[in-house]
Write a protein that holds these residues in place. Structure first.
Motif, short mmCIF file in Angstrom:
data_model
loop_
_atom_site.label_atom_id
_atom_site.label_comp_id
_atom_site.label_asym_id
_atom_site.label_seq_id
_atom_site.Cartn_x
_atom_site.Cartn_y
_atom_site.Cartn_z
N PRO A 76 0.80 -1.23 0.00
CA PRO A 76 0.00 0.00 0.00
C PRO A 76 0.83 1.27 0.00
N LEU A 77 2.11 1.21 0.38
CA LEU A 77 2.96 2.38 0.30
C LEU A 77 3.33 2.71 -1.14
N ILE A 78 3.52 1.67 -1.96
CA ILE A 78 3.94 1.86 -3.34
C ILE A 78 2.76 2.09 -4.27
N ALA A 79 1.61 1.54 -3.96
CA ALA A 79 0.45 1.61 -4.87
C ALA A 79 0.09 3.04 -5.28
N PRO A 80 0.09 4.03 -4.37
CA PRO A 80 -0.26 5.39 -4.83
C PRO A 80 0.74 5.96 -5.84
N ALA A 81 1.99 5.53 -5.76
CA ALA A 81 2.97 5.98 -6.75
C ALA A 81 2.62 5.44 -8.13
N ILE A 82 2.12 4.20 -8.18
CA ILE A 82 1.68 3.62 -9.46
C ILE A 82 0.50 4.42 -10.00
N ASP A 83 -0.45 4.73 -9.16
CA ASP A 83 -1.62 5.49 -9.59
C ASP A 83 -1.21 6.86 -10.13
N LEU A 84 -0.29 7.52 -9.43
CA LEU A 84 0.18 8.84 -9.87
C LEU A 84 0.89 8.74 -11.21
N ALA A 85 1.75 7.74 -11.37
CA ALA A 85 2.48 7.59 -12.63
C ALA A 85 1.52 7.32 -13.79
N ILE A 114 6.10 -6.00 -8.61
CA ILE A 114 5.37 -5.58 -9.81
C ILE A 114 4.17 -6.47 -10.04
N ASP A 115 4.34 -7.77 -9.91
CA ASP A 115 3.24 -8.70 -10.15
C ASP A 115 2.12 -8.51 -9.12
N GLU A 116 2.49 -8.35 -7.86
CA GLU A 116 1.46 -8.24 -6.82
C GLU A 116 0.71 -6.91 -6.90
N LEU A 117 1.35 -5.89 -7.49
CA LEU A 117 0.67 -4.62 -7.71
C LEU A 117 -0.02 -4.57 -9.07
N ASP A 118 0.14 -5.63 -9.88
CA ASP A 118 -0.43 -5.68 -11.23
C ASP A 118 -0.06 -4.41 -11.99
N ALA A 119 1.25 -4.12 -12.03
CA ALA A 119 1.71 -2.81 -12.51
C ALA A 119 2.76 -2.90 -13.60
N LYS A 120 2.80 -4.02 -14.32
CA LYS A 120 3.88 -4.23 -15.27
C LYS A 120 3.94 -3.16 -16.36
N GLU A 121 2.79 -2.57 -16.70
CA GLU A 121 2.79 -1.55 -17.75
C GLU A 121 3.30 -0.20 -17.24
#
Length: 287
Positions: A137-146, A173-180
């Motif tokens: 949950p600390l990293i997830a908002p960075a993914i959303d912002l990017a 990356i896999d657990e955040l489903d953020a590969k793109e």
């Protein structure tokens, strides 16, 4: 391959660093500290000056590399004061990336808990319970912002961070489903500390679309003695593996930048001299 350097490893005087890049025909500038400030802390005027200097010298920016999330711990939580500070800094770095045309922004991860998973009894007695789950949950908002800002992030494999191997980077990356949106900034020398063999093991974790950026330096680690020595390129424990890494990157069509990380000095604290001692070997292997 596309070759560059982390500029402040030569000098925080960007103009001088670019002079040295020109002398060795390096085209891609990775910015971390420029002048008195880390990226994300420059004024709009300073950013325009940096952009103008780079464009005048014909250099492309490979990555903006601030230490986002470094220094946090498993005690930190989403939205606490330190997390907000890092997210605010990330927004400023992304704003700078839009101006200078940087395709990548680096993030780090919080301080390492040593044993994250276990079995055979270790899952009860040795695992740092909840440490990995608290990271997501600390990293997830960075993914959303990017995603909202149409930039890509790269997470660096660090010496003392939760992501300290290509395995943990890929798992994040896999657990955040953020590969793109999130890829791996592979620093194989950093991964030596956790004894992940750079090639073939480490490379195999990221070659299938996970690799976004590469840092290259050479080291000798002594984990039991908690000692790290940066070595002249080719004279550390990665020396025998560099040619295989470069060959694999070429064979698999890696189209990112390989940045030389100039953190070696020949015993006198002169990092530019260390750069000059290593750069021909770097270019011969990865050029």
């Amino acid at each position: 391959m596309k070759l560059g350097v982390i500029c402040d490893g030569i000098s925080r005087d960007l103009g001088h660093a670019l002079d040295v890049m020109d002398a060795f025909r390096l085209d891609y500038a990775e910015l971390q500290f420029v002048g008195d400030h880390e990226v994300g802390d420059h004024s709009p005027h300073e950013i325009r000056e940096i952009d103008g200097l780079l464009r005048d010298r014909g250099k492309s920016v490979s990555c903006l590399s601030r230490h986002i999330f470094a220094g946090m711990t498993v005690q930190n939580r989403l939205g606490d004061a330190l997390h907000r500070t890092h997210m605010d800094a990330l927004k400023r770095v992304i704003d700078m990336a839009h101006v200078v045309g940087a395709p990548l922004v680096r993030i780090m991860t919080p301080k390492k808990e040593q044993i994250l998973w276990g079995r055979g009894g270790a899952e009860r007695w040795n695992v740092a319970q909840g440490a990995w789950d608290s990271l997501l949950p600390l990293i997830a908002p960075a993914i959303d912002l990017a995603r909202a800002e149409s930039v890509r992030l790269v997470v660096e494999t660090g010496n003392g961070t939760m992501v300290n191997s290509n395995y943990t980077a890929r798992r994040l990356i896999d657990e955040l489903d953020a590969k793109e949106t999130l890829q791996v900034l592979w620093d194989p020398a950093n991964n030596c500390w956790c004894h992940e063999l750079a090639y073939p093991d480490g490379y195999a974790e990221v070659k299938d679309g996970y690799l976004g950026h590469v840092h290259i330096k050479d080291v000798l680690v002594d984990t039991p003695r908690a000692t790290l020595e940066v070595r002249k390129m080719g004279e550390g424990q990665l020396g025998p593996l560099f040619a295989d890494i470069a060959k694999a990157l070429r064979a698999d069509g890696y189209d990112g930048v390989v940045s030389f990380e100039s953190v070696y000095h020949p015993g006198d604290g002169d990092f530019e001299a260390g750069f000059r001692d290593c750069i021909d070997t770097f270019k011969r292997l990865f050029g």
